[in-house]
Design an enzyme around this catalytic site. Structure first.
Site, PDB file in Angstrom:
ATOM      1  N   CYS A   1     -16.531   1.958   0.419  1.00  0.00           N
ATOM      2  CA  CYS A   1     -15.399   1.066   0.713  1.00  0.00           C
ATOM      3  C   CYS A   1     -14.959   1.144   2.168  1.00  0.00           C
ATOM      4  O   CYS A   1     -14.290   0.238   2.654  1.00  0.00           O
ATOM      5  CB  CYS A   1     -14.228   1.397  -0.203  1.00  0.00           C
TER       6      CYS A   1
ATOM      7  N   ASP B   1     -17.305   7.323  -1.967  1.00  0.00           N
ATOM      8  CA  ASP B   1     -16.066   7.200  -1.186  1.00  0.00           C
ATOM      9  C   ASP B   1     -15.707   8.595  -0.672  1.00  0.00           C
ATOM     10  O   ASP B   1     -16.304   9.596  -1.107  1.00  0.00           O
ATOM     11  CB  ASP B   1     -14.940   6.618  -2.063  1.00  0.00           C
TER      12      ASP B   1
ATOM     13  N   ARG C   1       0.885  -1.178   0.000  1.00  0.00           N
ATOM     14  CA  ARG C   1       0.000   0.000   0.000  1.00  0.00           C
ATOM     15  C   ARG C   1       0.916   1.220   0.000  1.00  0.00           C
ATOM     16  O   ARG C   1       1.638   1.448   0.973  1.00  0.00           O
ATOM     17  CB  ARG C   1      -0.914   0.003   1.225  1.00  0.00           C
TER      18      ARG C   1
ATOM     19  N   HIS D   1      -7.223   0.835  -6.445  1.00  0.00           N
ATOM     20  CA  HIS D   1      -7.504  -0.032  -5.299  1.00  0.00           C
ATOM     21  C   HIS D   1      -8.197  -1.303  -5.815  1.00  0.00           C
ATOM     22  O   HIS D   1      -9.377  -1.540  -5.569  1.00  0.00           O
ATOM     23  CB  HIS D   1      -8.396   0.719  -4.310  1.00  0.00           C
TER      24      HIS D   1
ATOM     25  N   GLN E   1     -10.156  -3.846  -3.473  1.00  0.00           N
ATOM     26  CA  GLN E   1     -11.464  -3.317  -3.068  1.00  0.00           C
ATOM     27  C   GLN E   1     -12.497  -3.580  -4.160  1.00  0.00           C
ATOM     28  O   GLN E   1     -13.608  -4.049  -3.886  1.00  0.00           O
ATOM     29  CB  GLN E   1     -11.342  -1.804  -2.823  1.00  0.00           C
TER      30      GLN E   1
ATOM     31  N   ARG F   1     -13.930  -8.402   1.490  1.00  0.00           N
ATOM     32  CA  ARG F   1     -12.486  -8.203   1.290  1.00  0.00           C
ATOM     33  C   ARG F   1     -11.742  -9.489   1.642  1.00  0.00           C
ATOM     34  O   ARG F   1     -10.808  -9.889   0.954  1.00  0.00           O
ATOM     35  CB  ARG F   1     -11.974  -7.046   2.173  1.00  0.00           C
TER      36      ARG F   1
HETATM   37  N1   CP Z   1     -11.341  -0.041   2.277  1.00  0.00           N
HETATM   38  C1   CP Z   1     -10.062  -0.126   2.738  1.00  0.00           C
HETATM   39  O1   CP Z   1      -9.107  -0.354   1.992  1.00  0.00           O
HETATM   40  O2   CP Z   1      -9.948   0.025   4.082  1.00  0.00           O
HETATM   41  P1   CP Z   1      -8.565   0.241   4.873  1.00  0.00           P
HETATM   42  O3   CP Z   1      -7.985   1.561   4.399  1.00  0.00           O
HETATM   43  O4   CP Z   1      -8.945   0.265   6.322  1.00  0.00           O
HETATM   44  O5   CP Z   1      -7.629  -0.882   4.532  1.00  0.00           O
HETATM   45  N1  NVA Z   2      -9.965   6.848  -1.446  1.00  0.00           N
HETATM   46  C1  NVA Z   2      -9.604   6.424  -0.116  1.00  0.00           C
HETATM   47  C2  NVA Z   2      -9.871   4.965   0.027  1.00  0.00           C
HETATM   48  C3  NVA Z   2      -9.530   4.377   1.377  1.00  0.00           C
HETATM   49  C4  NVA Z   2      -9.778   2.909   1.464  1.00  0.00           C
HETATM   50  C5  NVA Z   2      -8.163   6.761   0.174  1.00  0.00           C
HETATM   51  O1  NVA Z   2      -7.315   6.562  -0.702  1.00  0.00           O
HETATM   52  O2  NVA Z   2      -7.879   7.255   1.264  1.00  0.00           O
END
Ligand code: CP
Ligand code: NVA
Length: 309
Positions: free
Chosen positions: A265, A226, A105, A132, A135, A293
């Site tokens: 999400c 989101d 990540r 992502h 997701q 997930r």
């Molecule tokens: N939706 C998602 O990726 O959640 P986290 O940021 O908590 O991993």
């Molecule tokens: N768009 C958000 C998604 C988090 C799961 C971010 O990148 O923070």
């Protein structure tokens, strides 16, 4: 069955392979609910590198590896020092000698691509500023639990961010209808839209964009939103709140989609992109998305890690 080595973008994956992964995700969920053990990754290890916070991605990948008989190790930037202590290529080459997969990540999408190019083992994108994909796979599992993806109308309202980009990729590859409503300045990235158009010509996906959330959600089966401020954009939060205000998913907007189920999400910024009553209401399936997930990613892990070494 052959797909790419890595799981960086759904746009790289053939529809048939994604459908196979989704079918396995549904099966793994049934087996999990029946308490039947599935030990397909015994002795396998996943290294998980997080530059940003996480609840869902961290827990579901770690629990997923444990449930499949494997193990996961968390690596934090201050421990590894990618780019300061050691180059990303050297980190990837070393990890390739010890473990069977890397989950990353990161802020910069180019970093997961660099890791993947240098690693002999699969690299999975656990969210970048651009995409992502894990997701979106859980989201496709959630939609297909309740509807025929080909016939369903999905509306996405808000910021054209990483989650929107991957949802766009998912529908472009698998087919279906996606109506996006974002400010004109915050549409999904042009390169992502162009690639989605190309993919849609093969899949028959119907993808449209409008600056008007009412137009996008009218009669939709699923309405997705989101956060307006993603991780790393905190300095822009105030400006974004003002810009996105007309895109809030609330009961007023949902009146135009009386049958729609509500998706997010998570984590949610309650009172910004979504009102409390909608997020917690009877039409919300956000916890199903979060639950899936686990199952979608177990299917991805099996697909990528069972074949290596
Ligand atoms: N939706 C998602 O990726 O959640 P986290 O940021 O908590 O991993
Ligand atoms: N768009 C958000 C998604 C988090 C799961 C971010 O990148 O923070």
């Amino acid at each position: 069955m052959r797909g790419p080595k890595d799981f960086l973008s759904l746009a790289d994956w053939p529809a048939e392979e994604l459908r196979t992964i989704l079918a396995r995700a549904h099966e793994l969920k049934r087996l999990h609910r029946r308490g039947e053990p599935v030990q397909t990754l015994c002795g396998r290890t996943l290294a998980m590198y997080f530059e940003k916070p996480s609840l869902r991605t961290h827990v579901t990948f770690e629990a997923g590896m444990t449930q499949l008989g494997g193990h996961a190790i968390v690596l934090l930037p201050e421990q590894v020092g990618i780019g300061t202590r050691e180059s990303p290529q050297d980190v990837a080459r070393n990890l390739s000698r010890w473990v069977h997969g890397i989950l990353a990540r990161t802020f910069d999408h180019a970093l997961v691509e660099t890791l993947a190019a240098a690693a002999e083992i699969p690299v999975i994108n656990g969210l970048t500023d651009l995409l992502h994909p894990c997701q979106a796979m859980a989201d496709m599992q959630t939609v297909t639990e309740r509807a025929d993806l080909e016939k369903a109308v999905i509306a996405y309202v808000g910021d054209g961010n990483n989650v929107a980009n991957s949802l766009l990729n998912a529908i472009a590859v698998l087919g279906g209808t996606l109506r996006l409503a974002t400010p004109a300045t915050h549409q999904p990235l042009l390169a992502v839209r162009r690639r989605a158009e190309e993919l849609a010509r093969h899949s028959g996906a119907r993808i449209s964009w409008s600056p008007d959330p009412v137009e996008a959600v009218r009669g939709a089966d699923f309405v997705y939103t989101d956060v307006w401020t993603s991780m790393g954009q905190e300095e822009e939060a105030e400006r974004r709140r003002a810009l996105f205000e007309p895109f809030q998913l609330n009961t007023r907007l949902l009146r135009h989609a009386p049958e729609a189920l509500v998706m997010h999400c998570l984590p949610a910024h309650r009172g910004e992109e979504i009102s409390d009553d909608v997020l917690d209401g009877p039409r919300s399936i956000v916890l199903d998305q979060a639950e899936n997930r686990l199952h979608a990613q177990k299917a991805i892990l099996e697909r990528l890690l069972a074949a290596t070494r």
